[in-house]
Design a protein around this motif. Structure first.
Motif, short mmCIF file in Angstrom:
data_model
loop_
_atom_site.label_atom_id
_atom_site.label_comp_id
_atom_site.label_asym_id
_atom_site.label_seq_id
_atom_site.Cartn_x
_atom_site.Cartn_y
_atom_site.Cartn_z
N TRP A 138 0.60 -1.22 -0.09
CA TRP A 138 -0.11 0.14 -0.08
C TRP A 138 1.12 1.24 0.07
O TRP A 138 0.49 2.30 -0.95
CB TRP A 138 -1.07 -0.09 1.08
CG TRP A 138 -1.60 1.10 1.41
CD1 TRP A 138 -1.48 2.26 2.14
CD2 TRP A 138 -3.03 1.49 0.45
NE1 TRP A 138 -2.55 3.31 1.95
CE2 TRP A 138 -3.48 2.77 1.05
CE3 TRP A 138 -3.55 0.78 -0.45
CZ2 TRP A 138 -4.39 3.40 0.46
CZ3 TRP A 138 -4.70 1.38 -0.91
CH2 TRP A 138 -5.41 2.71 -0.57
N ARG A 139 1.90 1.10 0.76
CA ARG A 139 2.84 2.51 0.89
C ARG A 139 3.55 2.48 -0.30
O ARG A 139 3.56 3.80 -0.88
CB ARG A 139 3.65 2.51 2.04
CG ARG A 139 3.23 2.40 3.56
CD ARG A 139 3.96 2.55 4.64
NE ARG A 139 4.99 3.56 4.34
CZ ARG A 139 6.20 3.94 4.78
NH1 ARG A 139 6.80 2.83 5.53
NH2 ARG A 139 6.97 4.78 4.68
N TRP A 160 2.42 1.76 -3.46
CA TRP A 160 1.41 2.24 -4.39
C TRP A 160 1.28 3.92 -4.20
O TRP A 160 1.27 4.50 -4.97
CB TRP A 160 0.22 1.51 -4.05
CG TRP A 160 -0.92 1.86 -5.06
CD1 TRP A 160 -0.71 1.95 -6.39
CD2 TRP A 160 -2.08 2.61 -4.88
NE1 TRP A 160 -1.95 2.51 -6.96
CE2 TRP A 160 -2.72 2.95 -5.89
CE3 TRP A 160 -2.57 3.07 -3.46
CZ2 TRP A 160 -3.77 3.55 -5.97
CZ3 TRP A 160 -3.87 3.58 -3.41
CH2 TRP A 160 -4.58 3.89 -4.77
N ARG A 161 1.37 4.12 -2.55
CA ARG A 161 0.93 5.52 -2.42
C ARG A 161 2.10 6.44 -2.93
O ARG A 161 1.82 7.48 -3.13
CB ARG A 161 0.58 5.84 -1.07
CG ARG A 161 -0.85 5.08 -0.88
CD ARG A 161 -1.40 5.64 0.69
NE ARG A 161 -1.43 7.27 0.75
CZ ARG A 161 -0.98 7.72 1.89
NH1 ARG A 161 -0.60 6.83 3.15
NH2 ARG A 161 -1.14 8.86 1.88
N PRO A 165 3.43 2.19 -9.73
CA PRO A 165 1.86 1.81 -8.93
C PRO A 165 1.26 0.50 -9.44
O PRO A 165 0.63 -0.11 -8.66
CB PRO A 165 1.23 3.14 -9.55
CG PRO A 165 2.33 4.12 -10.03
CD PRO A 165 3.63 3.29 -10.33
N TYR A 222 0.26 -2.22 -6.69
CA TYR A 222 -0.91 -2.63 -6.48
C TYR A 222 -1.34 -3.98 -6.99
O TYR A 222 -2.14 -4.81 -6.18
CB TYR A 222 -2.11 -1.98 -7.66
CG TYR A 222 -3.72 -1.83 -7.58
CD1 TYR A 222 -4.17 -1.54 -6.48
CD2 TYR A 222 -4.27 -2.76 -8.51
CE1 TYR A 222 -5.50 -1.65 -6.17
CE2 TYR A 222 -5.46 -2.70 -8.34
CZ TYR A 222 -6.42 -2.41 -7.24
OH TYR A 222 -7.56 -2.72 -7.29
#
Length: 104
Positions: free
Chosen positions: A37-38, A40-41, A46, A50
């Protein structure tokens, strides 16, 4: 004879190691999902981040109905794939942040 395994990774870990082991397992999966998640953020590739988040989540959900990490009954290739997935998730999070330079 009875059943030798629970066919559920969290339940099996809880039965063998108690609450401490279960908390450790859940923390491990949380750590892997959080790393994806980090990544991706932060914009670290990305689509890969994901996909890794989805793969870690799917692996955990799949282990709710089977114990794919069972040493006696699981194929080695599943364990190798799982640990490669976990290592890639952590490596992805640790990529340097990509910064774009303004065009002159």
């Amino acid at each position: 004879g009875g059943v030798e395994q629970a066919h559920n990774l969290p339940l099996q870990v809880a039965a063998e190691t108690g609450a401490v082991g279960l908390i450790g397992l859940l923390a491990f999966f949380w750590w892997m999902a959080r790393a994806c998640w980090r990544a991706w953020r932060l914009g670290h590739v990305p689509i890969v981040a994901y996909g890794m988040l989805f793969a870690v989540t799917a692996f955990f959900v799949r282990n709710l109905t089977d114990n794919l990490l069972d040493l006696a009954n699981s194929a080695d290739r599943i364990r190798v794939l799982a640990w490669t997935l976990f290592a890639a998730a952590l490596a992805l999070e640790r990529l340097p942040r990509h910064t774009r330079q303004a065009a002159p």
